[in-house]
Scaffold this active site. Sequence first.
Site, PDB file in Angstrom:
ATOM      1  N   CYS A  42      -6.925  -9.670  -3.202  1.00 20.36           N
ATOM      2  CA  CYS A  42      -6.854  -8.443  -2.395  1.00 20.36           C
ATOM      3  C   CYS A  42      -7.279  -8.654  -0.941  1.00 20.36           C
ATOM      4  O   CYS A  42      -7.020  -7.805  -0.085  1.00 20.36           O
ATOM      5  CB  CYS A  42      -7.712  -7.352  -3.007  1.00 20.36           C
ATOM      6  SG  CYS A  42      -7.229  -6.946  -4.676  1.00 20.36           S
ATOM      7  N   HIS A  72      -9.814  -1.591   2.057  1.00 21.30           N
ATOM      8  CA  HIS A  72      -8.976  -1.935   0.904  1.00 21.30           C
ATOM      9  C   HIS A  72      -8.869  -0.709  -0.001  1.00 21.30           C
ATOM     10  O   HIS A  72      -9.860  -0.040  -0.288  1.00 21.30           O
ATOM     11  CB  HIS A  72      -9.634  -3.101   0.165  1.00 21.30           C
ATOM     12  CG  HIS A  72      -8.945  -3.462  -1.100  1.00 21.30           C
ATOM     13  ND1 HIS A  72      -7.586  -3.576  -1.198  1.00 21.30           N
ATOM     14  CD2 HIS A  72      -9.435  -3.740  -2.345  1.00 21.30           C
ATOM     15  CE1 HIS A  72      -7.257  -3.913  -2.429  1.00 21.30           C
ATOM     16  NE2 HIS A  72      -8.358  -4.011  -3.145  1.00 21.30           N
ATOM     17  N   ASN A 116      -3.900   0.276  -6.144  1.00 19.40           N
ATOM     18  CA  ASN A 116      -4.362  -0.974  -5.533  1.00 19.40           C
ATOM     19  C   ASN A 116      -3.196  -1.964  -5.485  1.00 19.40           C
ATOM     20  O   ASN A 116      -2.770  -2.473  -6.521  1.00 19.40           O
ATOM     21  CB  ASN A 116      -5.525  -1.524  -6.364  1.00 19.40           C
ATOM     22  CG  ASN A 116      -6.122  -2.793  -5.794  1.00 19.40           C
ATOM     23  OD1 ASN A 116      -5.537  -3.415  -4.905  1.00 19.40           O
ATOM     24  ND2 ASN A 116      -7.261  -3.190  -6.316  1.00 19.40           N
TER      25      ASN A 116
END
Length: 328
Positions: free
Chosen positions: A114, A255, A285
């Site tokens: 990520c 994020h 996500n």
Amino acid sequence: MNHRCCLTALGVYTPEHILSNNDLCALVDTSDEWITSRTGIRFRRKMADTETTSDMAVAAARQALERASLQVSDITHIIVGTCTPEKLCPSVASLTAGKLGAGHCMAFDFNAACSGYLYGLSICRGLLLAEPQARILLICAEAMSRRMNWSDRSTCVLFGDGAAACVLSADANAPLAVLRDVLCAGDGSLGRLITFGGGTEHVRNVGDPIGEDYFLQMQGREVFKHAVRRMADICQEALSRNGLSIDDVDVLVPHQANMRIIEAVGDRLHIAPEKVFTNVADYGNTSAASVPLALDDALGKGAILPGQRVLCTSFGAGLTWSAALMEF
Ligand code: UT7
């Protein structure tokens, strides 16, 4: 030597198919109420069975090139951040270069999960120092749905597919943004907290079944705690080493993993909630693509304006985490 790292344009791609929380209720024992209250996620995108990571990368790259008024022949490097490549070899970057007709440019993948976008900015900043003439396509593309265990309710509700690309160069005349600083960190001793297999760990023979470890496994609570602490700390570090305080930040783009993580990071940084951009509700996500997708969304919605200072931060498997300061 020109020390600038300029973002000329962003491009994005998200698959058409939208999976709602209610759609997931048909797959696992969950509810819209649980997912919304625990994560803030309402929808995520799911790629078509025929689509690949490089297809998404190509679509995002084409939009970035068009917005930058560049041809693919202007590009010297194609660098893809992904933890969900369609093959281990060739790289998504090479496949993307081939599909774009990029000729002989340098192309490779890297995996910072990520944190891919900010790690990628750090790599590109270094490259531009060594090669100021470079024009780099940095792409983050993730096929998370291909690595979901669709019977594990604690993970399959969290992730979505998507891609984002940007063109980076040292010499843009009217850049969309200038990268002022980027910090990347990690702790490999905590790698077990988020894993998926499918590499060369096990000896395999043709016809062997894939195991559960092929799919994403995560110790959610542990990851949650690290995510909050690490993102808040690295943001503070980025600000202090640039002589800035949180009041100097116009927009925080974190994020997009979980609304509660985002709120906790915001609280720790003492930033006003209205300065924090989120779109986790719509996309879930999307791993490496999360921050650049959010940046593009924020620009489209007027949540980031020219002249504003933006702080980005990310956290993911590895563990990896990072922060970047940009001026739009
Ligand atoms: O990109 C970086 C990587 N990812 C992240 O940043 C994710 C970090 N972690 C998280 O976001 C959260 O930990 C989760 C959203 C994954 C889980 O939220 P939580 O509040 O930490 O829940 P939990 O794991 O402590 O589970 C609480 C309960 C459990 O039931 P019991 O044991 O209390 O009976 C779970 O089985 O919630 C249950 N549960 C669910 N219930 C309904 C877990 N997933 C679900 C679900 N629907 N989808």
